[in-house]
Design a protein around this motif. Structure first.
Motif, short mmCIF file in Angstrom:
data_model
loop_
_atom_site.label_atom_id
_atom_site.label_comp_id
_atom_site.label_asym_id
_atom_site.label_seq_id
_atom_site.Cartn_x
_atom_site.Cartn_y
_atom_site.Cartn_z
N VAL A 139 0.85 -1.19 0.00
CA VAL A 139 0.00 0.00 0.00
C VAL A 139 0.88 1.24 0.00
CG1 VAL A 139 -1.92 1.16 1.10
CG2 VAL A 139 -1.66 -1.29 1.40
N ALA A 140 0.62 2.13 -0.95
CA ALA A 140 1.33 3.41 -1.00
C ALA A 140 0.33 4.52 -0.74
CB ALA A 140 1.99 3.60 -2.36
N SER A 141 0.58 5.31 0.29
CA SER A 141 -0.33 6.42 0.61
C SER A 141 0.50 7.63 1.01
CB SER A 141 -1.27 6.03 1.75
OG SER A 141 -0.56 5.75 2.93
N ASP A 142 0.07 8.78 0.55
CA ASP A 142 0.75 10.02 0.92
C ASP A 142 -0.25 11.17 0.99
OD1 ASP A 142 3.70 10.13 1.38
OD2 ASP A 142 3.74 8.97 -0.47
N LEU A 143 -0.07 12.02 1.99
CA LEU A 143 -0.85 13.26 2.11
C LEU A 143 0.11 14.42 1.90
CD1 LEU A 143 -3.20 12.56 5.17
CD2 LEU A 143 -3.51 11.97 2.76
N ALA A 144 0.44 14.67 0.65
CA ALA A 144 1.39 15.73 0.32
C ALA A 144 0.89 17.09 0.78
CB ALA A 144 1.66 15.74 -1.18
N SER A 145 -0.44 17.27 0.82
CA SER A 145 -0.99 18.58 1.16
C SER A 145 -0.62 19.01 2.57
CB SER A 145 -2.52 18.55 1.02
OG SER A 145 -3.10 17.65 1.95
N ARG A 146 -0.28 18.05 3.44
CA ARG A 146 0.07 18.40 4.83
C ARG A 146 1.43 19.10 4.93
NH1 ARG A 146 -3.25 14.79 8.07
NH2 ARG A 146 -5.31 15.13 7.15
N GLY A 147 2.24 18.99 3.88
CA GLY A 147 3.57 19.61 3.93
C GLY A 147 3.77 20.72 2.93
N ILE A 148 2.68 21.23 2.37
CA ILE A 148 2.78 22.25 1.33
C ILE A 148 3.14 23.62 1.90
CG2 ILE A 148 1.35 23.65 -0.23
CD1 ILE A 148 0.05 21.09 -1.19
N ASP A 149 4.07 24.28 1.24
CA ASP A 149 4.39 25.68 1.54
C ASP A 149 3.76 26.51 0.43
OD1 ASP A 149 5.42 28.18 1.95
OD2 ASP A 149 7.53 27.60 1.89
N TRP A 150 2.60 27.09 0.72
CA TRP A 150 1.86 27.81 -0.31
C TRP A 150 2.58 29.07 -0.79
CZ3 TRP A 150 -1.54 25.23 -2.82
CH2 TRP A 150 -2.28 24.22 -2.19
N GLY A 151 3.62 29.46 -0.10
CA GLY A 151 4.40 30.61 -0.55
C GLY A 151 5.38 30.27 -1.65
N CYS A 152 5.48 28.97 -1.97
CA CYS A 152 6.42 28.53 -3.01
C CYS A 152 5.64 27.80 -4.10
CB CYS A 152 7.48 27.62 -2.40
SG CYS A 152 8.68 26.99 -3.62
N PRO A 153 5.27 28.48 -5.18
CA PRO A 153 4.46 27.85 -6.24
C PRO A 153 5.09 26.58 -6.80
CG PRO A 153 4.56 30.22 -6.57
CD PRO A 153 5.54 29.90 -5.48
N GLU A 154 6.39 26.57 -6.98
CA GLU A 154 7.08 25.43 -7.57
C GLU A 154 6.87 24.16 -6.74
OE1 GLU A 154 11.49 24.73 -9.37
OE2 GLU A 154 11.42 25.38 -7.29
N ALA A 155 6.80 24.32 -5.42
CA ALA A 155 6.74 23.16 -4.53
C ALA A 155 5.38 22.98 -3.88
CB ALA A 155 7.80 23.30 -3.44
N SER A 156 4.35 23.65 -4.38
CA SER A 156 3.04 23.53 -3.74
C SER A 156 1.91 23.22 -4.71
CB SER A 156 2.70 24.82 -2.97
OG SER A 156 2.63 25.93 -3.85
N LEU A 157 1.95 23.77 -5.89
CA LEU A 157 0.81 23.67 -6.81
C LEU A 157 0.69 22.30 -7.47
CD1 LEU A 157 1.03 27.16 -8.56
CD2 LEU A 157 -0.21 26.51 -6.48
N ILE A 158 1.75 21.50 -7.45
CA ILE A 158 1.75 20.26 -8.23
C ILE A 158 1.24 19.04 -7.46
CG2 ILE A 158 3.68 21.06 -9.64
CD1 ILE A 158 5.52 19.21 -8.03
#
Length: 326
Positions: A139-158
């Motif tokens: 099983v592969a599961s990830d909640l990437a949204s919990r670590g998003i820095d919305w101040g950095c478009p490159e590392a948040s919007l994808i």
């Protein structure tokens, strides 16, 4: 060939679908900004009441139901997450608490960032062929949204959240892993990272709130991965004694819209041979590859007797690939 049979697959998504148009408003950006920057129409983000392990258990339930598989037949669970639910204990034990498997079923984590699923498949195949286990759930599961820095478009919007699962056994030896390669280039270790959560950054030695958020140097990641990917792919094909024409379907890690375009262009294959769910899922970290593989099964692009190539890049910097005869 290392015998391995994929009996079934499944997936799970959080309840909340987030469109790029909604993010334009949330982030106070012009209409169309997020979709243009990210290449995503919508993705799914978990709410505060949703957990990574619960999402994983749902994906496993889906795989068991689709395959008509009795949960009691699973004798090992591997959690292949890019980021664990907590530092200790394992995410696997939290999934086991919810999955309804036999009491005492063993489980452990495999962590290789976005290519964790590939590593888990190889480990599972080794254990099955050694006779240590008969049927394994990955099983592969990830909640990437919990670590998003919305101040950095490159590392948040994808990024999007999700989970996917497969159930595997050794089978009769007519199908399995024909080649597998994993390479790590630690000069890129700081190109994608979450600094806190372990022994390096914590309250004892010092930690900032930003250390818990994902950081990425996209251009550096792209440059390093592009420089080593051709060698990895050539090695995969050579090890399997096949050419690219012998591969029926390519399932890449859904890293970004530019990354997806790069894979197709680098391989010089028709777009229909590449499974691309990025625009409706985003980058789901370790869940990306198995979710795309599940999509290939559902749409008939991955069938018994066919060859599928799984390939991806990950933090570390790590690149990995696998050719499987289904």
């Amino acid at each position: 060939m290392l015998p391995l049979s994929i009996l079934s697959s499944g997936k799970a998504l959080p309840a909340h679908r987030v469109t790029s148009a909604e993010l334009d408003i949330t982030l106070a950006k012009p209409s169309g900004y997020v979709e243009k920057r990210s290449g995503i129409r919508y993705r799914y983000h978990a709410g505060p009441d949703e957990s990574q392990s619960a999402l994983a258990a749902r994906a496993l339930d889906d795989a068991l139901a689709r395959g008509g598989i009795d949960a009691s037949s699973i004798d090992l669970l591997l959690s292949a997450a890019g980021v664990q639910e907590q530092a200790l204990p394992s995410t696997a034990c939290r999934i086991l608490d919810l999955a309804g498997l036999r009491p005492g079923t063993p489980g452990f984590d495999i962590s290789a960032s976005c290519v964790s699923f590939l590593v888990a498949l190889e480990v599972a195949a080794g254990l099955l062929n050694a006779g240590a286990h008969r049927r394994i759930a990955i099983v592969a599961s990830d909640l990437a949204s919990r670590g998003i820095d919305w101040g950095c478009p490159e590392a948040s919007l994808i990024f999007g959240d999700g989970a996917a699962a497969v159930v595997v056994e050794r089978g009769d030896g007519t199908r399995g892993i024909e080649s597998y390669r994993l390479q790590t280039f630690p000069e890129g270790k700081a190109y994608c990272e979450i600094r806190a959560g372990g022994t390096r950054r914590n309250p004892r030695v010092g930690v900032d709130a930003a250390d818990f958020l994902f950081r990425m140097h996209g251009k550096r990641v792209f440059k390093l991965s592009a420089s080593v990917l051709d060698g990895l792919l050539a090695g995969l094909l050579d090890d399997a004694h096949v050419t690219l024409d012998d591969i029926d379907t390519i399932v890449p890690h859904q890293a970004s819209h530019l990354g997806m375009q790069h894979v197709a262009a680098r391989l010089k294959v028709a777009p229909e041979r590449v499974v691309d769910i990025y625009a409706t899922h985003g980058n789901q970290v370790a869940a990306s590859i198995p979710t795309a593989l599940h999509e290939a099964f559902l749409t008939g692009r991955a069938q018994a007797g066919q060859r599928v190539m799984l390939v991806g890049t990950a933090a570390g910097l790590t690149v990995g690939g696998m050719i499987i005869r289904l």
